[in-house]
Design a protein around this motif. Structure first.
Motif, PDB file in Angstrom:
ATOM      1  N   THR A  37       0.829  -1.205   0.000  1.00 21.27           N
ATOM      2  CA  THR A  37       0.000   0.000   0.000  1.00 21.27           C
ATOM      3  C   THR A  37       0.863   1.254   0.000  1.00 21.27           C
ATOM      4  O   THR A  37       0.338   2.350  -0.061  1.00 21.27           O
ATOM      5  N   HIS A  38       2.166   1.102   0.079  1.00 23.93           N
ATOM      6  CA  HIS A  38       3.072   2.241   0.081  1.00 23.93           C
ATOM      7  C   HIS A  38       3.264   2.754  -1.339  1.00 23.93           C
ATOM      8  O   HIS A  38       3.135   2.022  -2.307  1.00 23.93           O
ATOM      9  N   ARG A  39       3.624   4.007  -1.419  1.00 24.17           N
ATOM     10  CA  ARG A  39       3.896   4.603  -2.727  1.00 24.17           C
ATOM     11  C   ARG A  39       5.196   4.034  -3.286  1.00 24.17           C
ATOM     12  O   ARG A  39       6.012   3.492  -2.555  1.00 24.17           O
ATOM     13  N   LYS A  40       5.381   4.202  -4.570  1.00 20.03           N
ATOM     14  CA  LYS A  40       6.619   3.763  -5.201  1.00 20.03           C
ATOM     15  C   LYS A  40       7.756   4.621  -4.665  1.00 20.03           C
ATOM     16  O   LYS A  40       7.563   5.813  -4.400  1.00 20.03           O
ATOM     17  N   PRO A  41       8.945   4.051  -4.512  1.00 23.55           N
ATOM     18  CA  PRO A  41      10.089   4.885  -4.097  1.00 23.55           C
ATOM     19  C   PRO A  41      10.279   6.035  -5.085  1.00 23.55           C
ATOM     20  O   PRO A  41      10.192   5.846  -6.296  1.00 23.55           O
ATOM     21  N   PHE A  42      10.512   7.210  -4.537  1.00 23.47           N
ATOM     22  CA  PHE A  42      10.603   8.435  -5.326  1.00 23.47           C
ATOM     23  C   PHE A  42      12.050   8.890  -5.389  1.00 23.47           C
ATOM     24  O   PHE A  42      12.675   9.151  -4.362  1.00 23.47           O
ATOM     25  N   ILE A  43      12.579   9.001  -6.609  1.00 19.28           N
ATOM     26  CA  ILE A  43      13.960   9.434  -6.833  1.00 19.28           C
ATOM     27  C   ILE A  43      13.922  10.817  -7.468  1.00 19.28           C
ATOM     28  O   ILE A  43      13.308  11.016  -8.518  1.00 19.28           O
ATOM     29  N   LEU A  44      14.577  11.765  -6.810  1.00 19.12           N
ATOM     30  CA  LEU A  44      14.628  13.143  -7.277  1.00 19.12           C
ATOM     31  C   LEU A  44      16.018  13.426  -7.835  1.00 19.12           C
ATOM     32  O   LEU A  44      17.022  13.235  -7.144  1.00 19.12           O
ATOM     33  N   PHE A  45      16.076  13.853  -9.086  1.00 14.65           N
ATOM     34  CA  PHE A  45      17.332  14.190  -9.752  1.00 14.65           C
ATOM     35  C   PHE A  45      17.479  15.708  -9.765  1.00 14.65           C
ATOM     36  O   PHE A  45      16.578  16.413 -10.222  1.00 14.65           O
ATOM     37  N   ILE A  46      18.604  16.187  -9.263  1.00 16.61           N
ATOM     38  CA  ILE A  46      18.888  17.624  -9.239  1.00 16.61           C
ATOM     39  C   ILE A  46      19.859  17.929 -10.375  1.00 16.61           C
ATOM     40  O   ILE A  46      20.940  17.336 -10.462  1.00 16.61           O
ATOM     41  N   VAL A  47      19.477  18.853 -11.255  1.00 15.82           N
ATOM     42  CA  VAL A  47      20.311  19.213 -12.394  1.00 15.82           C
ATOM     43  C   VAL A  47      20.451  20.727 -12.475  1.00 15.82           C
ATOM     44  O   VAL A  47      19.727  21.466 -11.816  1.00 15.82           O
ATOM     45  N   SER A  48      21.369  21.153 -13.305  1.00 15.90           N
ATOM     46  CA  SER A  48      21.478  22.560 -13.668  1.00 15.90           C
ATOM     47  C   SER A  48      21.285  22.632 -15.170  1.00 15.90           C
ATOM     48  O   SER A  48      21.818  21.807 -15.913  1.00 15.90           O
ATOM     49  N   ASP A  49      20.520  23.595 -15.608  1.00 13.82           N
ATOM     50  CA  ASP A  49      20.298  23.743 -17.040  1.00 13.82           C
ATOM     51  C   ASP A  49      21.345  24.636 -17.696  1.00 13.82           C
ATOM     52  O   ASP A  49      21.092  25.271 -18.708  1.00 13.82           O
ATOM     53  N   SER A  50      22.518  24.667 -17.101  1.00 20.74           N
ATOM     54  CA  SER A  50      23.646  25.311 -17.764  1.00 20.74           C
ATOM     55  C   SER A  50      24.226  24.256 -18.702  1.00 20.74           C
ATOM     56  O   SER A  50      24.580  23.171 -18.273  1.00 20.74           O
ATOM     57  N   GLY A  51      24.255  24.550 -19.975  1.00 19.93           N
ATOM     58  CA  GLY A  51      24.599  23.509 -20.941  1.00 19.93           C
ATOM     59  C   GLY A  51      23.422  22.552 -21.029  1.00 19.93           C
ATOM     60  O   GLY A  51      22.278  22.932 -20.816  1.00 19.93           O
ATOM     61  N   SER A  52      23.702  21.293 -21.321  1.00 21.24           N
ATOM     62  CA  SER A  52      22.609  20.317 -21.349  1.00 21.24           C
ATOM     63  C   SER A  52      23.048  18.967 -20.810  1.00 21.24           C
ATOM     64  O   SER A  52      22.281  18.011 -20.822  1.00 21.24           O
ATOM     65  N   GLY A  53      24.264  18.884 -20.303  1.00 28.11           N
ATOM     66  CA  GLY A  53      24.803  17.604 -19.850  1.00 28.11           C
ATOM     67  C   GLY A  53      24.137  17.042 -18.618  1.00 28.11           C
ATOM     68  O   GLY A  53      23.919  15.827 -18.524  1.00 28.11           O
ATOM     69  N   HIS A  54      23.786  17.904 -17.643  1.00 32.59           N
ATOM     70  CA  HIS A  54      23.170  17.413 -16.412  1.00 32.59           C
ATOM     71  C   HIS A  54      21.835  16.736 -16.700  1.00 32.59           C
ATOM     72  O   HIS A  54      21.562  15.629 -16.257  1.00 32.59           O
ATOM     73  N   ARG A  55      20.995  17.421 -17.454  1.00 33.24           N
ATOM     74  CA  ARG A  55      19.665  16.898 -17.759  1.00 33.24           C
ATOM     75  C   ARG A  55      19.769  15.651 -18.651  1.00 33.24           C
ATOM     76  O   ARG A  55      19.023  14.690 -18.468  1.00 33.24           O
ATOM     77  N   SER A  56      20.693  15.654 -19.607  1.00 36.12           N
ATOM     78  CA  SER A  56      20.883  14.480 -20.465  1.00 36.12           C
ATOM     79  C   SER A  56      21.308  13.269 -19.649  1.00 36.12           C
ATOM     80  O   SER A  56      20.818  12.157 -19.871  1.00 36.12           O
ATOM     81  N   ALA A  57      22.217  13.475 -18.699  1.00 38.77           N
ATOM     82  CA  ALA A  57      22.664  12.371 -17.842  1.00 38.77           C
ATOM     83  C   ALA A  57      21.509  11.851 -16.979  1.00 38.77           C
ATOM     84  O   ALA A  57      21.321  10.636 -16.837  1.00 38.77           O
ATOM     85  N   ALA A  58      20.731  12.761 -16.417  1.00 37.25           N
ATOM     86  CA  ALA A  58      19.586  12.351 -15.598  1.00 37.25           C
ATOM     87  C   ALA A  58      18.583  11.554 -16.434  1.00 37.25           C
ATOM     88  O   ALA A  58      18.085  10.513 -15.990  1.00 37.25           O
TER      89      ALA A  58
END
Length: 143
Positions: A20-41
């Motif tokens: 009955t528990h929710r699915k484990p929630f994973i939060l990814f923190i990125v910076s939108d400087s360039g595009s590498g952080h978001r692409s990796a996430a």
């Protein structure tokens, strides 16, 4: 499938399926400087959901959305300058901006930690993955 992988899969499935528990929630923190952080996430998320379909909830958030109005202004400024320097081949600008951000870190950290703490209380992630060099201390302090 290796024995270890099968054991992990079994543990994850038993914790999640029929629960009955929710699915484990994973939060990814990125910076939108360039595009590498978001692409990796996005690559990590695709892999995670491929290997463990529908077993995790994931979200990507831009760091400036977690650190309050001052942090948002500085993040917006840094991202804008950084992205502009990349687009115009003025790579010499980035080290100056980065060094300025690092020098202001000690002054801004207590303010940012407060806002990060508030953000994390609202989101309630089970796991935080920061793809930003130097941001780990602030998130660790805010927990």
């Amino acid at each position: 499938m290796s024995n270890i992988h099968a054991q992990r899969q079994s543990i994850i499935s038993s914790k999640i399926s029929g629960s009955t528990h929710r699915k484990p929630f994973i939060l990814f923190i990125v910076s939108d400087s360039g595009s590498g952080h978001r692409s990796a996430a996005n690559a990590i998320i695709r892999c995670l959901h491929t290997q463990h379909a529908e077993q995790f909830q994931t979200e990507i958030v831009e760091i400036s959305d977690t650190i309050g109005p001052i942090g948002k202004f500085l993040g917006f400024s840094f991202n804008g300058i950084y992205n502009f320097s990349l687009k115009t081949n003025n790579y010499w600008v980035e080290p100056i901006v980065y060094k300025t951000m690092l020098m202001s870190k000690d002054v801004l950290l207590p303010i940012g930690i407060f806002h990060i703490g508030q953000y994390l209380k609202k989101k309630r992630p089970d796991l935080i993955i920061s793809l930003i060099h130097g941001a780990h201390d602030a998130y660790h302090s805010a927990i």
